[in-house]
Design a protein around this motif. Structure first.
Motif, PDB file in Angstrom:
ATOM      1  N   SER A 273       3.679  -1.361   3.847  1.00 43.47           N
ATOM      2  CA  SER A 273       3.776   0.010   3.380  1.00 43.47           C
ATOM      3  C   SER A 273       4.886   0.116   2.336  1.00 43.47           C
ATOM      4  CB  SER A 273       4.088   0.892   4.585  1.00 43.47           C
ATOM      5  OG  SER A 273       3.920   2.217   4.248  1.00 43.47           O
ATOM      6  N   ALA A 274       4.644   0.874   1.274  1.00 46.40           N
ATOM      7  CA  ALA A 274       5.626   0.989   0.183  1.00 46.40           C
ATOM      8  C   ALA A 274       6.915   1.622   0.678  1.00 46.40           C
ATOM      9  CB  ALA A 274       5.051   1.823  -0.943  1.00 46.40           C
ATOM     10  N   ASN A 275       7.993   1.199   0.068  1.00 43.24           N
ATOM     11  CA  ASN A 275       9.297   1.771   0.309  1.00 43.24           C
ATOM     12  C   ASN A 275       9.249   3.287   0.054  1.00 43.24           C
ATOM     13  OD1 ASN A 275      12.185   1.920   0.308  1.00 43.24           O
ATOM     14  ND2 ASN A 275      12.089  -0.288  -0.103  1.00 43.24           N
ATOM     15  N   ARG A 276       9.900   4.075   0.922  1.00 45.56           N
ATOM     16  CA  ARG A 276       9.782   5.538   0.797  1.00 45.56           C
ATOM     17  C   ARG A 276      10.743   6.125  -0.233  1.00 45.56           C
ATOM     18  NH1 ARG A 276       5.201   5.018   1.970  1.00 45.56           N
ATOM     19  NH2 ARG A 276       4.939   7.257   1.818  1.00 45.56           N
ATOM     20  N   ILE A 277      11.097   5.412  -1.253  1.00 46.47           N
ATOM     21  CA  ILE A 277      11.996   5.934  -2.284  1.00 46.47           C
ATOM     22  C   ILE A 277      11.180   6.824  -3.228  1.00 46.47           C
ATOM     23  CG2 ILE A 277      13.517   5.284  -4.195  1.00 46.47           C
ATOM     24  CD1 ILE A 277      13.939   2.582  -2.687  1.00 46.47           C
ATOM     25  N   PRO A 278      11.517   8.124  -3.335  1.00 48.29           N
ATOM     26  CA  PRO A 278      10.657   9.058  -4.081  1.00 48.29           C
ATOM     27  C   PRO A 278      10.309   8.597  -5.502  1.00 48.29           C
ATOM     28  CG  PRO A 278      12.320  10.264  -2.861  1.00 48.29           C
ATOM     29  CD  PRO A 278      12.644   8.813  -2.688  1.00 48.29           C
ATOM     30  N   LYS A 279      11.288   8.087  -6.254  1.00 52.08           N
ATOM     31  CA  LYS A 279      10.962   7.720  -7.650  1.00 52.08           C
ATOM     32  C   LYS A 279       9.995   6.522  -7.682  1.00 52.08           C
ATOM     33  CE  LYS A 279      14.950   4.757  -8.438  1.00 52.08           C
ATOM     34  NZ  LYS A 279      16.189   4.465  -9.048  1.00 52.08           N
TER      35      LYS A 279
ATOM     36  N   PHE B  16       0.850  -1.197   0.000  1.00 55.70           N
ATOM     37  CA  PHE B  16       0.000   0.000   0.000  1.00 55.70           C
ATOM     38  C   PHE B  16       0.889   1.252   0.000  1.00 55.70           C
ATOM     39  CE2 PHE B  16      -4.325  -1.578   1.176  1.00 55.70           C
ATOM     40  CZ  PHE B  16      -4.023  -2.911   1.379  1.00 55.70           C
ATOM     41  N   PRO B  17       0.319   2.389  -0.419  1.00 58.67           N
ATOM     42  CA  PRO B  17       1.120   3.621  -0.407  1.00 58.67           C
ATOM     43  C   PRO B  17       1.524   4.068   0.994  1.00 58.67           C
ATOM     44  CG  PRO B  17      -0.959   3.954  -1.602  1.00 58.67           C
ATOM     45  CD  PRO B  17      -1.010   2.578  -1.015  1.00 58.67           C
ATOM     46  N   SER B  18       0.771   3.674   2.022  1.00 62.72           N
ATOM     47  CA  SER B  18       1.087   4.129   3.387  1.00 62.72           C
ATOM     48  C   SER B  18       0.441   3.208   4.413  1.00 62.72           C
ATOM     49  CB  SER B  18       0.537   5.548   3.606  1.00 62.72           C
ATOM     50  OG  SER B  18      -0.885   5.506   3.528  1.00 62.72           O
ATOM     51  N   GLU B  19       0.852   3.364   5.672  1.00 60.11           N
ATOM     52  CA  GLU B  19       0.232   2.608   6.768  1.00 60.11           C
ATOM     53  C   GLU B  19      -1.248   2.989   6.912  1.00 60.11           C
ATOM     54  OE1 GLU B  19       1.348   0.139   8.921  1.00 60.11           O
ATOM     55  OE2 GLU B  19       3.016   0.039   7.522  1.00 60.11           O
ATOM     56  N   GLU B  20      -1.546   4.277   6.687  1.00 59.03           N
ATOM     57  CA  GLU B  20      -2.933   4.739   6.798  1.00 59.03           C
ATOM     58  C   GLU B  20      -3.813   4.027   5.768  1.00 59.03           C
ATOM     59  OE1 GLU B  20      -0.282   6.845   6.534  1.00 59.03           O
ATOM     60  OE2 GLU B  20      -0.240   7.311   8.668  1.00 59.03           O
ATOM     61  N   ALA B  21      -3.261   3.827   4.581  1.00 53.73           N
ATOM     62  CA  ALA B  21      -4.032   3.162   3.521  1.00 53.73           C
ATOM     63  C   ALA B  21      -4.296   1.697   3.876  1.00 53.73           C
ATOM     64  CB  ALA B  21      -3.277   3.265   2.191  1.00 53.73           C
TER      65      ALA B  21
END
Ligand code: SF4
Length: 250
Positions: A212-218, A181-186
């Motif tokens: 939760s998805a890796n926080r790598i911007p790209k 998911f894009p985030s823990e909230e999601a």
């Protein structure tokens, strides 16, 4: 390391611990992620059922690309490919050490059960070491249905991770699944169960499992707010439409 002619070099240690797994006392075996090339030019694909996950693969970025780390992972794979019997023997022998008794082993920090032979070797390794517990994420649904699910080693648990080419064949009623998911909230909003804090929740906690998805911007840009399963479904539709257009124009 083996000196016998025809036998591949055995890495000094097969099982390691990264910082996250070390915190929870878990050991780990890994090979390189997805498609790559050895120094001699030969190619491999350790994740034959990877789908969109390969575009944002955590194990194809950052520290995984450091020459020493990449070299170690490739040496592991080379050992498996060049000397599969030696690999099986060596893994069983290493797991005999007291430090692995009662411990959890994550099979693959990166990579997957890429062939029938390799999968069956792991099943034998697990049965040979009943004092250890094993777990894995996998996208090899068909292979597991054929080779593992009918008679799994009692000390092995797994979860099917979404974002692969076999997603559509998963059965939410019977298959344990994990989605990114894009985030823990999601994760919470969808009513899925986060494995944050202890990776073993992927197989021991409530399901279905959210990561939760890796926080790598790209990577976050590519993910564009979607879950892996959503992105994969869109990709499947896009490919189907393309195929239909092609067939129609022939
Ligand atoms: S299956 Fe896992 S290791 Fe393989 S490409 Fe996908 S995310 Fe990376």
């Amino acid at each position: 390391m083996s000196d016998e002619p025809g036998r591949a070099q055995r890495p000094a240690r097969l099982l390691t611990q990264n910082s996250q797994l070390k915190e929870i006392g878990v050991w780990n075996w890994t090979i390189p992620a997805w498609a790559g090339r050895f120094d001699d030019g030969t190619t491999y694909n350790t994740c034959p059922s990877a789908g969109i996950c390969s575009k944002v693969c955590y194990a194809r970025s950052g520290a995984y690309l450091w020459p020493q780390v990449r070299g170690k992972h490739q040496a592991n794979l080379r050992f498996v490919l060049d000397d599969p019997d030696g690999f099986e023997e060596a893994m069983i022998a290493e797991l005999g050490a007291r430090r692995f008794h009662g411990k959890w082993i994550r099979v693959h920090d990166a990579g997957d059960f890429f062939s029938d032979d390799y999968t069956l070797r792991w099943m034998r390794i697990m049965r040979a070491r009943p004092d250890s517990h094993f777990y894995a994420y996998t996208k090899e649904l068909d292979r597991f249905r054929r080779l593992v699910s009918p008679d799994p080693p009692p000390n092995f648990l797994w979860t099917f991770s979404l974002g692969g080419t076999q997603d559509a064949d998963l059965d939410p009623e019977t298959d344990r699944m994990a989605d990114v998911f894009p985030s823990e909230e999601a994760i919470a909003a969808a009513g899925w169960h986060s494995q944050l804090g202890d990776d073993r929740l992927a197989v021991l906690g409530e399901a279905p499992v959210g990561m939760s998805a890796n926080r790598i911007p790209k990577f976050l840009n590519l993910l564009d707010g979607r879950r892996f399963s959503e992105w994969q479904a869109q990709e499947n539709e896009r490919r189907a439409a393309k195929k239909k257009r092609k067939t129609g124009s022939e």
